[in-house]
Design a protein around this motif. Structure first.
Motif, short mmCIF file in Angstrom:
data_model
loop_
_atom_site.label_atom_id
_atom_site.label_comp_id
_atom_site.label_asym_id
_atom_site.label_seq_id
_atom_site.Cartn_x
_atom_site.Cartn_y
_atom_site.Cartn_z
N VAL B 98 0.61 -1.15 -0.05
CA VAL B 98 0.04 0.00 -0.13
C VAL B 98 0.87 1.24 0.09
O VAL B 98 2.14 1.16 0.46
CB VAL B 98 -1.03 -0.02 1.17
CG1 VAL B 98 -1.99 -1.15 1.10
CG2 VAL B 98 -0.15 -0.09 2.47
N THR B 99 0.26 2.43 -0.55
CA THR B 99 0.99 3.41 -0.29
C THR B 99 0.31 4.53 0.62
O THR B 99 -0.65 4.19 1.14
CB THR B 99 0.85 4.19 -1.83
OG1 THR B 99 -0.34 4.36 -2.14
CG2 THR B 99 1.41 3.25 -2.87
N ARG B 100 0.75 5.71 0.43
CA ARG B 100 0.13 7.03 1.03
C ARG B 100 -1.31 6.91 0.92
O ARG B 100 -2.27 7.35 1.83
CB ARG B 100 0.91 8.23 0.83
CG ARG B 100 1.02 9.04 1.97
CD ARG B 100 1.71 10.43 1.29
NE ARG B 100 3.16 10.23 1.19
CZ ARG B 100 3.88 10.24 2.30
NH1 ARG B 100 3.55 10.66 3.43
NH2 ARG B 100 5.24 10.11 2.00
N ASN B 101 -1.67 6.81 -0.02
CA ASN B 101 -3.22 7.09 -0.45
C ASN B 101 -3.85 5.94 -0.19
O ASN B 101 -5.01 5.88 0.26
CB ASN B 101 -3.46 7.35 -2.08
CG ASN B 101 -2.39 8.69 -2.29
OD1 ASN B 101 -2.36 9.66 -1.39
ND2 ASN B 101 -1.78 8.27 -3.27
N SER B 102 -3.44 4.75 -0.44
CA SER B 102 -4.38 3.69 -0.24
C SER B 102 -4.28 2.70 0.94
O SER B 102 -4.84 1.53 1.10
CB SER B 102 -3.90 2.56 -1.51
OG SER B 102 -2.57 1.93 -1.27
N HIS B 103 -3.55 3.32 1.95
CA HIS B 103 -3.49 2.31 3.21
C HIS B 103 -4.47 2.03 4.04
O HIS B 103 -4.29 1.02 4.64
CB HIS B 103 -2.02 2.92 3.96
CG HIS B 103 -2.48 4.30 4.92
ND1 HIS B 103 -3.00 3.95 6.06
CD2 HIS B 103 -2.35 5.41 4.32
CE1 HIS B 103 -3.36 5.22 6.36
NE2 HIS B 103 -3.08 6.41 5.73
N ALA B 104 -5.48 2.74 3.74
CA ALA B 104 -6.68 2.60 4.56
C ALA B 104 -7.46 1.54 4.05
O ALA B 104 -8.50 1.27 4.87
CB ALA B 104 -7.29 3.86 4.88
N ILE B 105 -7.32 1.16 2.89
CA ILE B 105 -8.22 0.26 2.10
C ILE B 105 -8.02 -1.27 2.73
O ILE B 105 -6.78 -1.67 2.70
CB ILE B 105 -7.89 0.11 0.70
CG1 ILE B 105 -8.15 1.60 0.07
CG2 ILE B 105 -8.90 -0.82 -0.21
CD1 ILE B 105 -8.03 1.74 -1.34
N GLY B 106 -9.13 -1.75 3.38
CA GLY B 106 -9.11 -3.18 3.74
C GLY B 106 -8.51 -3.17 5.10
O GLY B 106 -7.84 -2.28 5.50
N ARG B 107 -8.85 -4.63 5.70
CA ARG B 107 -8.31 -4.82 7.04
C ARG B 107 -7.01 -5.30 6.86
O ARG B 107 -6.48 -5.79 5.74
CB ARG B 107 -9.04 -6.01 7.41
CG ARG B 107 -10.54 -5.26 7.94
CD ARG B 107 -10.86 -6.20 9.07
NE ARG B 107 -12.45 -6.31 9.67
CZ ARG B 107 -13.30 -5.97 8.75
NH1 ARG B 107 -13.23 -6.34 7.38
NH2 ARG B 107 -14.62 -5.90 9.23
N CYS B 108 -6.28 -5.57 8.00
CA CYS B 108 -4.94 -5.94 8.12
C CYS B 108 -4.84 -6.42 9.76
O CYS B 108 -5.32 -5.51 10.42
CB CYS B 108 -3.86 -5.39 7.25
SG CYS B 108 -3.36 -3.58 8.39
N ASP B 109 -3.68 -7.22 9.86
CA ASP B 109 -3.47 -7.35 11.27
C ASP B 109 -2.34 -6.75 11.96
O ASP B 109 -1.91 -6.62 12.94
CB ASP B 109 -3.13 -9.02 11.36
CG ASP B 109 -4.44 -9.97 11.09
OD1 ASP B 109 -5.51 -9.34 11.18
OD2 ASP B 109 -4.29 -11.08 10.89
N GLY B 110 -1.54 -6.10 10.92
CA GLY B 110 -0.37 -5.06 11.18
C GLY B 110 0.24 -4.80 10.08
O GLY B 110 -0.12 -5.02 8.84
N LEU B 111 1.14 -3.70 10.37
CA LEU B 111 1.91 -3.08 9.11
C LEU B 111 3.36 -3.05 9.24
O LEU B 111 3.90 -2.97 10.43
CB LEU B 111 1.35 -1.65 8.91
CG LEU B 111 -0.06 -1.27 8.67
CD1 LEU B 111 -0.56 -0.88 10.04
CD2 LEU B 111 -0.02 0.06 7.75
N ILE B 112 4.03 -3.01 8.25
CA ILE B 112 5.50 -2.68 8.23
C ILE B 112 5.59 -1.37 7.34
O ILE B 112 4.72 -1.06 6.18
CB ILE B 112 6.35 -3.83 7.44
CG1 ILE B 112 6.18 -5.00 8.26
CG2 ILE B 112 7.71 -3.32 7.33
CD1 ILE B 112 6.67 -6.17 7.53
#
Lengths: 316, 316
Positions: B98-112
DNA sequence: CATTAACATTAAAGCGCTCACATGAATCAG
DNA sequence: CTGATTCATGTGAGCGCTTTAATGTTAATG
């Protein structure tokens, strides 16, 4: 997290209706549909991918099988990956990177395969039970996405001819694969059309190899020479060879590359190249594959992207 | 596809026991455990990730948020991605780009998160509710993985001193970030230790910029000079500047880079560089993140990888 | 020998969703 | 007005797994 049940309650309909609004919106009356949409928006509803996957018996995973040495082709693949991942995300599919060794690990709904060579078809045949799209031309009848290689090289060759070059060499990669055949054909055709003699040299895709080959040629040649290279990597080597010999670019030596992914811009002077729209091509791979999965592996044919000539300092 | 039920039937135990063998093997008697393992093997049982995710309320997705312009850093990221993806696959997690713009799309359990700059902390703060690991040093207290930047540059500087250079410049990147501070510090410390004068020049991370800066310096300088560069990209520019001026490498001008990902090998002569083990570092990011997820976001501290000096033609 | 604590195992519910089928209303031919 | 046909909606089962609570088993205790 709101669930489908919550939405159903809020809209005062059954869960089935909500599910139907999501999957077959046309089978629900306008009135109810709008009601449900409103409820979904209000509750900020996001479907649970795992639940859907469970009942649909899907893994929501597609694998990208990279058969080439990643080391040597790296910059190229980052774009491919980006293109695929972006498209896949839209459909809640996720991408799994696999190699020759790891490709059997875990389930998936389909694969994209890249770097497929003649000798791979027998060994990788087990993946062909599943939906698959190849990235890169093939003559075995598999669905694929590629750039129009022949046309790309034609653009480059013609450009060099327009710049007034008559001694124009083709530096190709010594792989007996369709994409190379196409690039070579594009060169030969264009040269013949213009009544010029083609001269082809094949080699490993390494800047150091092309550098020494170009140097060897340039040392004996007296007239201004252009090189149509089958990759930016080869072109970089040619540029270095010319500079070493003190020949001026683009006056005495002109060079075109192929790919337009990364090397073209770090070279100095920057390379005239044939840009492949890799990100878009990756997206198309993903689209095709998802369609195939939905249509139970139906054959879709191929997709050839138009290449683009980027003119820079190595030719003008 | 065999299910947990099938295994239970074959081993003549309840589904629960099979599940327990998978998740808490120590809580089952040895005898039963072996029985279950045998049944699993026989049926070629593979757990259904979606079903587990559904009941555990996990998405089995982790996102990689890339905040930098991908275009300019491409080769580097391919390795990072590979490292992360490989580790994640082992645990049936999948990676979403994901990028700055798309990072909110969809669920996740964590990020790097990578490419985090000072100014990003305020705007990206919303992701910090979830488990997160940064790729790249930070002084804000977030868990991170990085290479030991200070030590890396120390290795390079000391190497140049050992080669007999006394006029040694540092070409840095004009970013006010911890990793640059560390690299600069490593240079200054080593120079001072050896009683040499540090000379620092900061610039945009572009080979063309470093080329012109190096050229400007080399034109006025009379003695042999070495450049400690904060990136391979800068080093490539310095090499070109020296070659343009007809100065011999490494006799009159020596150069070291930093990264060891791709550019170091396509340069000519090949670059002496500080190699970052990016693939391994990516793997470590993934491991840390998965551990955090399991431990409900517990703080884990940081992980600094030892850099490695690769000696090549640009210095010897 | 009965009681209880400690441990091993199981039954049953439910995660959120889709599908096959059942229901009910509206339309139409005869 | 009746029975067949269509269309919109609801019911309920079940995808494969984990978990809670219940039950069975064993060993230790008085």
């Amino acid at each position: 997290m709101a669930t489908l049940s919550d939405v159903a309650k809020k809209a005062v309909v059954s869960k089935m209706t909500v599910s139907r609004v999501i999957n077959h919106p046309d089978k629900v009356s306008d009135e109810l549909r709008e009601l449900v949409y409103a409820a979904m928006k209000e509750l900020n509803y996001v479907p649970n991918v795992a639940a859907r996957a469970l009942v649909k018996k899907r893994s929501q995973v597609i694998k990208l099988l990279i058969l080439e040495e990643m080391d040597t082709t790296e910059p190229y693949y980052m774009n491919l990956l980006t293109g695929i991942a972006l498209e896949l995300d839209k459909h809640h599919y996720s991408l799994q990177l696999v190699t020759r060794n790891s490709h059997a690990i875990g389930r998936c709904d389909g694969l994209i395969v890249t770097g497929m060579r003649e000798e791979d078809y027998s060994s990788i045949i087990s993946v062909l039970n599943q939906p698959v799209v190849l990235f890169g031309q093939n003559d075995k009848g598999y669905d694929f996405v590629d750039v129009d290689n022949r046309k790309g090289i034609k653009l480059a060759t013609r450009h060099l001819i327009e710049q007034g070059f008559e001694s124009i060499l083709f530096f190709g990669i010594d792989l007996n694969e369709p994409f190379m055949a196409m690039r070579e054909a594009g060169y030969v055709e264009t040269m013949c059309e213009c009544g010029l003699n083609p001269y082809i040299q094949l080699m490993k895709n390494s800047s150091h190899v092309s550098q020494s080959n170009a140097a060897a040629y340039l040392k004996t040649s007296r007239c201004k020479t252009a090189f149509v290279c089958a990759s930016d990597r080869l072109a970089v080597g040619v540029v270095r060879a010319a500079q070493d010999l003190g020949l001026s670019i683009p006056e005495q030596v002109a060079v075109t590359g192929f790919d337009g992914v990364f090397l073209d811009r770090i070279s100095c002077p920057k390379l005239t190249t044939i840009r492949q729209p890799i990100i878009e091509m990756g997206g198309e791979c993903a689209k095709m594959l998802l369609q195939k999965i939905q249509q139970d592996g139906m054959k879709l044919g191929s997709c050839l992207f138009p290449p683009e000539l980027i003119v820079r300092g190595s030719t003008v």
